[in-house]
Design a protein around this motif. Structure first.
Motif, PDB file in Angstrom:
ATOM      1  N   VAL A  39      19.497   2.473  36.907  1.00 46.83           N
ATOM      2  CA  VAL A  39      20.574   1.586  37.334  1.00 46.83           C
ATOM      3  C   VAL A  39      20.032   0.683  38.438  1.00 46.83           C
ATOM      4  O   VAL A  39      19.421   1.160  39.392  1.00 46.83           O
ATOM      5  CB  VAL A  39      21.784   2.393  37.864  1.00 46.83           C
ATOM      6  CG1 VAL A  39      22.878   1.463  38.354  1.00 46.83           C
ATOM      7  CG2 VAL A  39      22.308   3.344  36.800  1.00 46.83           C
ATOM      8  N   ALA A  40      20.265  -0.587  38.323  1.00 45.89           N
ATOM      9  CA  ALA A  40      19.811  -1.518  39.364  1.00 45.89           C
ATOM     10  C   ALA A  40      20.695  -1.368  40.600  1.00 45.89           C
ATOM     11  O   ALA A  40      21.914  -1.238  40.489  1.00 45.89           O
ATOM     12  CB  ALA A  40      19.871  -2.948  38.858  1.00 45.89           C
ATOM     13  N   PRO A  41      20.099  -1.389  41.781  1.00 40.72           N
ATOM     14  CA  PRO A  41      20.919  -1.370  42.993  1.00 40.72           C
ATOM     15  C   PRO A  41      21.696  -2.684  43.111  1.00 40.72           C
ATOM     16  O   PRO A  41      21.404  -3.666  42.433  1.00 40.72           O
ATOM     17  CB  PRO A  41      19.891  -1.233  44.122  1.00 40.72           C
ATOM     18  CG  PRO A  41      18.628  -1.771  43.562  1.00 40.72           C
ATOM     19  CD  PRO A  41      18.666  -1.496  42.080  1.00 40.72           C
ATOM     20  N   PRO A 160      34.410  13.627  38.144  1.00 43.61           N
ATOM     21  CA  PRO A 160      32.967  13.566  38.333  1.00 43.61           C
ATOM     22  C   PRO A 160      32.467  12.131  38.551  1.00 43.61           C
ATOM     23  O   PRO A 160      32.980  11.188  37.950  1.00 43.61           O
ATOM     24  CB  PRO A 160      32.405  14.138  37.042  1.00 43.61           C
ATOM     25  CG  PRO A 160      33.488  13.961  36.029  1.00 43.61           C
ATOM     26  CD  PRO A 160      34.788  14.004  36.787  1.00 43.61           C
ATOM     27  N   VAL A 161      31.465  12.006  39.403  1.00 44.02           N
ATOM     28  CA  VAL A 161      30.784  10.730  39.623  1.00 44.02           C
ATOM     29  C   VAL A 161      29.714  10.622  38.546  1.00 44.02           C
ATOM     30  O   VAL A 161      28.947  11.568  38.315  1.00 44.02           O
ATOM     31  CB  VAL A 161      30.157  10.661  41.031  1.00 44.02           C
ATOM     32  CG1 VAL A 161      29.452   9.329  41.252  1.00 44.02           C
ATOM     33  CG2 VAL A 161      31.224  10.891  42.110  1.00 44.02           C
ATOM     34  N   ILE A 162      29.664   9.465  37.873  1.00 40.76           N
ATOM     35  CA  ILE A 162      28.725   9.262  36.778  1.00 40.76           C
ATOM     36  C   ILE A 162      27.924   7.982  37.011  1.00 40.76           C
ATOM     37  O   ILE A 162      28.320   7.121  37.788  1.00 40.76           O
ATOM     38  CB  ILE A 162      29.443   9.218  35.414  1.00 40.76           C
ATOM     39  CG1 ILE A 162      30.497   8.114  35.398  1.00 40.76           C
ATOM     40  CG2 ILE A 162      30.071  10.580  35.088  1.00 40.76           C
ATOM     41  CD1 ILE A 162      31.199   7.929  34.059  1.00 40.76           C
ATOM     42  N   ARG A 163      26.784   7.896  36.328  1.00 39.67           N
ATOM     43  CA  ARG A 163      25.959   6.700  36.418  1.00 39.67           C
ATOM     44  C   ARG A 163      26.753   5.487  35.959  1.00 39.67           C
ATOM     45  O   ARG A 163      27.576   5.563  35.070  1.00 39.67           O
ATOM     46  CB  ARG A 163      24.715   6.846  35.553  1.00 39.67           C
ATOM     47  CG  ARG A 163      23.708   7.817  36.130  1.00 39.67           C
ATOM     48  CD  ARG A 163      22.512   8.084  35.219  1.00 39.67           C
ATOM     49  NE  ARG A 163      21.831   6.862  34.857  1.00 39.67           N
ATOM     50  CZ  ARG A 163      21.534   6.540  33.590  1.00 39.67           C
ATOM     51  NH1 ARG A 163      21.860   7.312  32.598  1.00 39.67           N
ATOM     52  NH2 ARG A 163      20.889   5.435  33.348  1.00 39.67           N
ATOM     53  N   ALA A 164      26.470   4.352  36.553  1.00 38.51           N
ATOM     54  CA  ALA A 164      27.192   3.123  36.231  1.00 38.51           C
ATOM     55  C   ALA A 164      26.990   2.733  34.764  1.00 38.51           C
ATOM     56  O   ALA A 164      27.846   2.071  34.189  1.00 38.51           O
ATOM     57  CB  ALA A 164      26.752   1.989  37.142  1.00 38.51           C
ATOM     58  N   LEU A 165      25.886   3.145  34.158  1.00 41.45           N
ATOM     59  CA  LEU A 165      25.636   2.790  32.773  1.00 41.45           C
ATOM     60  C   LEU A 165      26.323   3.730  31.797  1.00 41.45           C
ATOM     61  O   LEU A 165      26.367   3.466  30.616  1.00 41.45           O
ATOM     62  CB  LEU A 165      24.123   2.815  32.484  1.00 41.45           C
ATOM     63  CG  LEU A 165      23.277   1.826  33.277  1.00 41.45           C
ATOM     64  CD1 LEU A 165      21.811   1.982  32.934  1.00 41.45           C
ATOM     65  CD2 LEU A 165      23.733   0.412  33.011  1.00 41.45           C
ATOM     66  N   ALA A 166      26.813   4.857  32.297  1.00 39.46           N
ATOM     67  CA  ALA A 166      27.397   5.878  31.412  1.00 39.46           C
ATOM     68  C   ALA A 166      28.721   5.426  30.831  1.00 39.46           C
ATOM     69  O   ALA A 166      29.385   4.569  31.344  1.00 39.46           O
ATOM     70  CB  ALA A 166      27.559   7.195  32.164  1.00 39.46           C
TER      71      ALA A 166
END
Length: 166
Positions: A39-41, A160-166
């Motif tokens: 994931v890009a910052p 739950p916290v998930i990756r932005a791409l998920a």
């Protein structure tokens, strides 16, 4: 005098070296790094602090994440890591980086910011314990903190916290 600026590609290795210096070996094994993988910052919210001679004195990075909440997936900004070179610790530079990022995030339209950290340090910036927001294990739930950049933005946000791409 310290100058804050947006991190550039040329700063990357120097910031990585600072993070290695300030954090324990294996820092990239932390659960928060799993949320950053691939994931890009948020470039406008990744800052470096340089002293008068141009040496890197501190840095802060931020990533987008999603909370898989019952009311739908909600965006949040994952603040960190933030690091200050040992020769500049105790000067308020970490606080200056955090405050600047919170201002920029608010201006950029972000509603909520979260991090994994020590409440006694971060509560002065408005952070409080997030109940019901779950970081990937093995994160201590007492260290999951958040701040609202818009009133009520953390209301009813759990899951739950998930990756932005998920």
């Amino acid at each position: 005098m310290i100058r804050l600026a947006e991190e550039t590609a040329d700063d990357w290795w120097e910031v990585e070296a600072l993070l290695d210096l300030c954090f324990a070996p294996g820092r990239e094994a932390l659960s928060s790094y799993r949320l950053r993988d691939g994931v890009a910052p948020v470039a406008a919210l990744c800052l470096v602090a340089r002293d008068a001679d141009g040496s890197l004195a501190g840095a802060i990075r931020n990533w987008p994440v999603r909370i898989d909440s019952p009311g739908g997936r909600r965006w949040a900004l994952l603040l960190g890591p933030v690091a200050v070179h040992p020769t500049h610790q105790g000067e308020g530079l970490g606080a200056a980086l955090i405050l600047r990022v919170l201002d920029l995030a608010r201006e950029g339209g972000w509603s909520r910011v979260m991090l994994v950290g020590d409440l006694p340090y971060y509560q002065r910036f408005g952070f409080c314990r997030l109940h019901g927001v779950e970081m990937p294990p093995p994160t201590n739930p007492d260290r999951i903190l958040g701040v609202e950049l818009r009133d009520g933005s953390w209301e009813d946000v759990t899951g739950p916290v998930i990756r932005a791409l998920a």
